[in-house]
Design an enzyme around this catalytic site. Structure first.
Site, PDB file in Angstrom:
ATOM      1  N   SER A  67      -1.677  -1.083   7.539  1.00  0.00           N
ATOM      2  CA  SER A  67      -1.669  -1.061   6.079  1.00  0.00           C
ATOM      3  C   SER A  67      -2.298   0.197   5.509  1.00  0.00           C
ATOM      4  CB  SER A  67      -2.412  -2.285   5.530  1.00  0.00           C
ATOM      5  OG  SER A  67      -3.749  -2.301   6.007  1.00  0.00           O
ATOM      6  N   HIS A  88       4.894  -2.295   7.076  1.00  0.00           N
ATOM      7  CA  HIS A  88       3.728  -3.029   6.581  1.00  0.00           C
ATOM      8  C   HIS A  88       4.190  -4.276   5.842  1.00  0.00           C
ATOM      9  CE1 HIS A  88       0.254  -3.376   3.504  1.00  0.00           C
ATOM     10  NE2 HIS A  88       0.045  -4.164   4.537  1.00  0.00           N
ATOM     11  N   GLU A 100       6.664  -2.532   3.105  1.00  0.00           N
ATOM     12  CA  GLU A 100       6.546  -1.078   2.985  1.00  0.00           C
ATOM     13  C   GLU A 100       7.048  -0.433   4.276  1.00  0.00           C
ATOM     14  OE1 GLU A 100       2.914  -0.013  -0.047  1.00  0.00           O
ATOM     15  OE2 GLU A 100       2.408  -0.440   2.038  1.00  0.00           O
ATOM     16  N   ASN A 138      -1.374  -0.591  -1.231  1.00  0.00           N
ATOM     17  CA  ASN A 138      -2.826  -0.582  -1.057  1.00  0.00           C
ATOM     18  C   ASN A 138      -3.469   0.613  -1.723  1.00  0.00           C
ATOM     19  OD1 ASN A 138      -3.099  -2.980   0.314  1.00  0.00           O
ATOM     20  ND2 ASN A 138      -2.850  -2.060   2.321  1.00  0.00           N
TER      21      ASN A 138
END
Length: 327
Positions: A67, A88, A100, A138
């Site tokens: 991540s 991800h 992702e 993130n």
């Protein structure tokens, strides 16, 4: 999922039968795609990819569920960086639709296209992003959590911040979400990140919670205390014991809550929709949210238009019909 009525017991049994748990590398040499999903530790990930590189067949896609960590550095542990890509899956993966897809510097186009096709086939919303710290979701979440932590260090309590976010329209606040995801994940990822990539003042309370054995819901205690089978209990022992002593030592200096932050620098996204989709799909923010995203998207390439030639006002003088005049 069966208890919540999402599907029947027969469907669950059928899906569970497709999973073969094992503790060896048997069968990995026949796989078309291998997805690594260990915890966020660069040394461990590179060790696993180096081992997979020896076993996987040529053309096998080597994917990482990281991540935050660099896909290029993970790919450097293999002899086939063109086959390495980031996938991800947002947690919990059986509920969250966002995927992702992180392209590395040497990721081949056919690998990228194949993973995009897989994301559509399994019902995920695939978003291609560049290889930067935190990627898209993130990275934006980090700026969001940074401001929440600043609010706590300046006097607010975690349940007050979460209550404001819930009233705004999100299903849970940043501290509830941290407990759900696991505080230990961010703790481990910060150990492999450069010290200047995050503010140690605002992460100190979360680090102390992890060091005290409070990882979130998985340990029945994080920012909140949890009882078995309950998702949220308003007992804030952790906030009083861990957060309060650090307010005086971490709030020195001017507040930067209103200062613009370059959340997504150039190279992370190529279009605005790639930045809006993760925030709305993964973090369930309404499209009319008043969040301001400071994003630098490269402008579209403009092809210069040819300058049209203008016809002369008067036809050119013929040298024979119109000889030059001499004084």
């Amino acid at each position: 999922s069966v208890a919540k009525g999402r599907f029947s017991q027969a469907v669950m049994d059928q899906r569970m039968a497709l999973i073969t748990p094992q503790l060896t590398w048997d069968g990995f040499d026949e796989a078309d795609i291998i997805i690594e999903a260990v915890f966020e530790g660069m040394a461990l990930k590179k060790e696993i990819f180096a081992e997979i590189d020896k076993i996987a067949k040529p053309g096998c896609i080597l994917a990482s569920n990281t991540s935050t960590l660099s896909i290029d550095e993970i790919a450097s542990a293999t002899t086939r960086p063109q086959d390495v890509i980031g996938t991800h899956y947002f947690s919990p993966a059986n509920v969250m639709r966002l995927l992702e897809i992180v392209r590395g510097a040497k990721t081949s186009p056919d690998v990228l296209a194949t993973v995009m096709g897989i994301s559509r086939r399994i019902g995920k919303v695939g978003v291609v992003c560049g290889n930067r710290d935190g990627f898209i979701g993130n990275r934006m979440l980090g700026a969001y959590a940074y401001q929440a932590q600043r609010c706590v260090l300046e006097g607010a309590m975690p349940e007050q911040v979460d209550a404001v976010i819930r009233r705004f329209g999100l299903p849970m606040g940043p501290f509830q979400m941290s407990d759900l995801a696991g505080l230990d994940i961010g703790y481990r990822s910060r150990k492999d990140r450069a010290p200047d990539s995050f503010d140690e003042r605002v992460t100190r309370s979360a680090d102390r919670l992890v060091e005290a054995g409070r990882f979130g819901q998985k340990t029945n205690g994080g920012y909140y205390d949890y009882a078995p089978g309950e998702a949220f209990v308003r007992v804030l022992q952790a906030s009083e014991v861990i957060v309060l002593p650090f307010r005086a030592s971490t709030t020195s200096g001017s507040s930067q809550r209103n200062a613009p932050r370059r959340t997504l620098p150039p190279g992370v996204v190529r279009r605005m929709s790639s930045a809006r989709t993760p925030f709305c799909v993964a973090h369930t923010a309404p499209f009319t949210a008043s969040f301001t995203l400071f994003i630098r998207v490269p402008p579209p390439r403009r092809v210069p238009r040819p300058t049209p030639r203008r016809a002369p006002r008067h036809p050119p003088r013929h040298p024979l019909r119109h000889p030059p005049r001499h004084p």
